[in-house]
Design a protein around this motif. Structure first.
Motif, PDB file in Angstrom:
ATOM      1  N   LYS C 117       1.666  -0.467   4.160  1.00 19.75           N
ATOM      2  CA  LYS C 117       2.058  -1.648   3.387  1.00 19.75           C
ATOM      3  C   LYS C 117       1.317  -1.705   2.060  1.00 19.75           C
ATOM      4  O   LYS C 117       1.891  -2.018   1.034  1.00 19.75           O
ATOM      5  CB  LYS C 117       1.778  -2.914   4.212  1.00 19.75           C
ATOM      6  N   ARG C 118       0.019  -1.458   2.101  1.00 23.27           N
ATOM      7  CA  ARG C 118      -0.771  -1.411   0.871  1.00 23.27           C
ATOM      8  C   ARG C 118      -1.655  -0.190   0.918  1.00 23.27           C
ATOM      9  O   ARG C 118      -2.259   0.101   1.942  1.00 23.27           O
ATOM     10  CB  ARG C 118      -1.679  -2.652   0.747  1.00 23.27           C
ATOM     11  N   VAL C 323       0.497  -0.630 -13.666  1.00 23.80           N
ATOM     12  CA  VAL C 323       0.735  -0.523 -12.220  1.00 23.80           C
ATOM     13  C   VAL C 323      -0.533  -0.117 -11.467  1.00 23.80           C
ATOM     14  O   VAL C 323      -0.790  -0.591 -10.363  1.00 23.80           O
ATOM     15  CB  VAL C 323       1.887   0.478 -11.941  1.00 23.80           C
ATOM     16  N   ASP C 328      -4.395  -0.667  -6.325  1.00 23.06           N
ATOM     17  CA  ASP C 328      -3.638  -1.014  -5.120  1.00 23.06           C
ATOM     18  C   ASP C 328      -2.181  -0.647  -5.384  1.00 23.06           C
ATOM     19  O   ASP C 328      -1.649  -0.960  -6.447  1.00 23.06           O
ATOM     20  CB  ASP C 328      -3.811  -2.533  -4.917  1.00 23.06           C
ATOM     21  N   THR C 329      -1.545   0.052  -4.435  1.00 22.87           N
ATOM     22  CA  THR C 329      -0.132   0.405  -4.642  1.00 22.87           C
ATOM     23  C   THR C 329       0.710   0.029  -3.435  1.00 22.87           C
ATOM     24  O   THR C 329       0.185  -0.255  -2.362  1.00 22.87           O
ATOM     25  CB  THR C 329       0.050   1.921  -4.879  1.00 22.87           C
ATOM     26  N   ASN C 330       2.027   0.032  -3.622  1.00 22.95           N
ATOM     27  CA  ASN C 330       2.985  -0.197  -2.537  1.00 22.95           C
ATOM     28  C   ASN C 330       4.297   0.475  -2.920  1.00 22.95           C
ATOM     29  O   ASN C 330       4.412   1.020  -4.021  1.00 22.95           O
ATOM     30  CB  ASN C 330       3.169  -1.699  -2.309  1.00 22.95           C
ATOM     31  N   TRP C 331       5.280   0.448  -2.027  1.00 19.62           N
ATOM     32  CA  TRP C 331       6.522   1.180  -2.309  1.00 19.62           C
ATOM     33  C   TRP C 331       7.198   0.686  -3.581  1.00 19.62           C
ATOM     34  O   TRP C 331       7.812   1.474  -4.306  1.00 19.62           O
ATOM     35  CB  TRP C 331       7.489   1.121  -1.124  1.00 19.62           C
ATOM     36  N   PHE C 332       7.081  -0.629  -3.862  1.00 20.91           N
ATOM     37  CA  PHE C 332       7.798  -1.149  -5.018  1.00 20.91           C
ATOM     38  C   PHE C 332       7.211  -0.633  -6.333  1.00 20.91           C
ATOM     39  O   PHE C 332       7.933  -0.345  -7.283  1.00 20.91           O
ATOM     40  CB  PHE C 332       7.812  -2.674  -4.998  1.00 20.91           C
TER      41      PHE C 332
END
Lengths: 353, 353, 353
Positions: C117-118, C323, C328-332
């Motif tokens: 998720k994250r 970004v 911190d990243t996510n699929w979006f």
């Protein structure tokens, strides 16, 4: 109180608009009548959408808000496109982006900041929105500007359509991300308790009002669009100034009011969501949709702004991100945004038509 | 030690300047004499302002520093404007912005970083300054550049005057925010204890020295400005290079020295305040004031830089924000800023006149 | 598994390449053979470098990775320069920057985000890299673009050489900072345990494979470069499109694969290091080195990109920083980067040759 005024405006404005357009009253007078009527109708549409959103629950409600939030602007723009006023439409899109980022957010931060020394809002949302602002304005709007200088009109339209489809897909993906896969993931602990809300109107009534108001907005918008030329000549306003400043303020008046109200109540998450969320909706949904809709008309609309329009949006984005990225506002940050809006406004006012 | 050298320079430099200008000594020689004399006089003005600021207390003191901090640059520029050298003035404003952001901050971070592994400063101030840098350089300087390409000179001056007034108002608002409404609100707990300071000079002496030095700077500046043409021809320097690099270094030498000294003492808040605060003062106060003052002369100065000047300032702003926004510096961040300064310096050196 | 496929590709591809180029097989067929062979050889070079890096320890290892990481791209570019294809080289540098920032990082964040998720990574490294991206792309690439419009070709080359030397010095300084003076200073507490790694190949074998693969890459690259013209004509691709999209994907295929793999294993620090680190290597080391190497050939390469190339890189940098700056990243966020890559890809596809 505001609602009562809006009711009176609608009850007087709609008949006046019909009478005036049938009897060809002076354009400048009708321009004022049309503008006030649309602002009042937009208030009704907003309340109807709000009621439906509460009935439908958070997911469908979020979708409804995201779709109908800029319905007025979409309707005005479609009639302007039909009348071949591509320049006015691009200008009013610019005006929405710049107006929401600088005027709406600026006023909210300033008025809110007069009451509270520091106001905070969700920093994750701010960063999520920053990324999308950069994506939409700095990538998706800047790329066609630069690339199409060497393209013929067929290439320009192809690129515009391609980018528009990607913008809409990413906009839907952003809704999916926010309402489904990552709902509540980036929540901060907050004092704003989510109270169970009662809708103002029942489902049937809300739908009826939404439909009626939309039809009325469409009727008035079509007439409004045809007054631009005369009004421009009379006041010495260029098409660009009418689009960027006047149409944008009329089309977004309802949002302005509610964002400032929320800031005054220290509900900064909602105020920012209205200002920045509305910008993203215009840039990632309304603008590309209009590009696609324009394919049905004789004059197609490329996603290519004039350089002053593009630079206004780009600088507004950089300033907004710089001011909001710390999740903290005060009166001075509001004043900074407002000062930038005035600078851009003077620029468009002085720009030859 | 530095103070003693400055005293000697003033005692020798001022008479030499008067003698040289009366007897028409060679321009290149006098150019060097004038520059050194101004640097030394600027040192005296800085100490006098400092003493008055301590006597006057933090609020009036902050105002004094904010007003007299770039007095030397303002004086040189006014004489250059009077001589019709609009291009040199715009170039020296560019040089101040770029020099303060890249050379002064770069040297401070680099020298400080050689002694300390990490140096920290107030992150709130950094973000506050970032917003103002974006506002001043990216909005207020970029908008006229783009909008005036389609304007006649009357429109250009109108836009320049409008933007200048807004810049000055927001600069005063920023002082009001910092010294009155939000004094201490964004303070971090810090190890730098504010000691009660004794002014170097008493009030009367400080005022006298400030006045005398200002008069002397004015006299020397007027003569300096008239050596530019000959010096440029002799060394193959363009007007632009003289303005961006030479005048900017002379006009800001005092700040350079004290910022680096503060960084070496690990007082990073002061070092950053000198570098970035001075930039903001130039961009939001000195530059717009010069636009307004130029209305009194035959040749008016628009707030329109050349494209190389604007791009240099804009890229310097983005780099500085990126480097300072985490409130933490080291030698490598200093080296990065210095490298950018050298790149821009080479660019202006190679630019045809 | 991937390694076995690569072995097969090399064992078949190298003889095929030699045979095809000697017997003048059709260019389009050979273009495909050359591309696949180079991708497979790059895999071998990567594994050999990795083995040597483990044997040599972290400092020399880091240096090895930093030098040989983009060896394939460097080799292809040198042969393209020798063939006078300056435009293709600048385009492929653009493609590497844009591809690494948007395609490699985008795919990593997207694929990784489908599983987690994250995902988090070191925020200090992200900021350090942000500063360097701004320095290299926004300062060092934008300045010559703007300044050289008024320069003759001698001035353009002087400025390019000057900036190239500064870029390489700062790149070396960055390595010195990261591997020597500030090694571990900006470490976050992390769950990724650094396990003691065993090299895949012994020192001698690794050096032998590295040398052999480099020679083979050089041979195939020289032939590949000469197929561009025919392939471009056949598919209606411009030189620019071949450089920005095709060459960049072939030259960076190995990195793409390993970055995505690392993201899938939730080792985001490594994934980001590959994507952004590789970009910095291209911008601060490969590009300036090619400028200096081009001085040996008849046609010199200035550090001046076309405007579409420069704007693509600049917007990619702003989007990536926006970004990644929160660590911190996510699929979006991955989807956003990919969408930007597609927009830029369509732009170059539609750009007339």
């Amino acid at each position: 109180m505001v609602n009562r005024i809006f009711t009176i405006f609608v009850l007087i404005g709609v008949p006046l608009s019909i009478a005036g357009s049938l009897m060809h009253w002076p354009s400048v007078l009708m321009f004022v009548v049309y503008c006030l009527t649309i602002i009042a109708l937009a208030g009704f549409m907003g309340r109807a959408t709000e009621s439906l959103a509460i009935v439908a629950g958070p997911r469908i409600g979020g979708l409804l808000n995201a779709t109908f939030g800029n319905a007025v602007e979409l309707i005005i723009s479609i009639f302007a496109l039909k009348a071949g006023l591509v320049g006015v439409v691009l200008a009013s899109l610019t005006g929405s982006v710049v107006g929401n980022l600088l005027l709406v957010a600026g006023l909210s931060f300033f008025i809110g900041g007069l009451k509270y020394k520091r106001q905070e809002f969700n920093i994750y949302d701010a960063r999520h929105n920053s990324g999308l602002l950069i994506f939409a304005v700095i990538v998706a709007f800047v790329i066609p500007e630069v690339f199409t200088t060497e393209m013929d009109s067929a290439g320009t339209i192809s690129l515009s359509v391609g980018i528009s489809i990607i913008l809409i897909i990413l906009y839907l993906a952003a809704l999916f991300f926010k309402l489904v896969t990552h709902r509540g993931v980036y929540q901060q602990k907050t004092d704003e308790v989510e109270v169970h809300e009662e809708p103002e109107w029942k489902k049937g009534k809300a739908i009826a009002i939404l439909l009626l108001a939309t039809v009325a907005v469409a009727y008035v918008s079509e007439n409004l669009v045809h007054t631009f030329e005369t009004v421009g000549e009379r006041f010495g306003w260029s098409e660009l100034f009418i689009g960027v400043i006047i149409v944008a303020i009329v089309g977004n008046a309802a949002e302005h009011a509610s964002a400032v109200l929320m800031a005054y109540k220290n509900k900064m998450n909602i105020a920012v969501e209205i200002a920045v969320g509305s910008t993203l909706q215009v840039a990632m949904f309304v603008a590309p949709l209009l590009v696609l809709i324009s394919l049905l008309f004789t004059e197609k609309m490329p996603l290519v702004f004039t350089l002053p329009e593009l630079i206004s949006m780009a600088t507004a984005v950089f300033l907004t991100i710089s001011v909001t990225n710390d999740g903290d506002t005060n009166w001075f940050e509001g004043a900074t945004l407002l000062a930038a809006y005035i600078i851009i406004g003077i620029g468009f006012y002085l720009l030859p038509g």
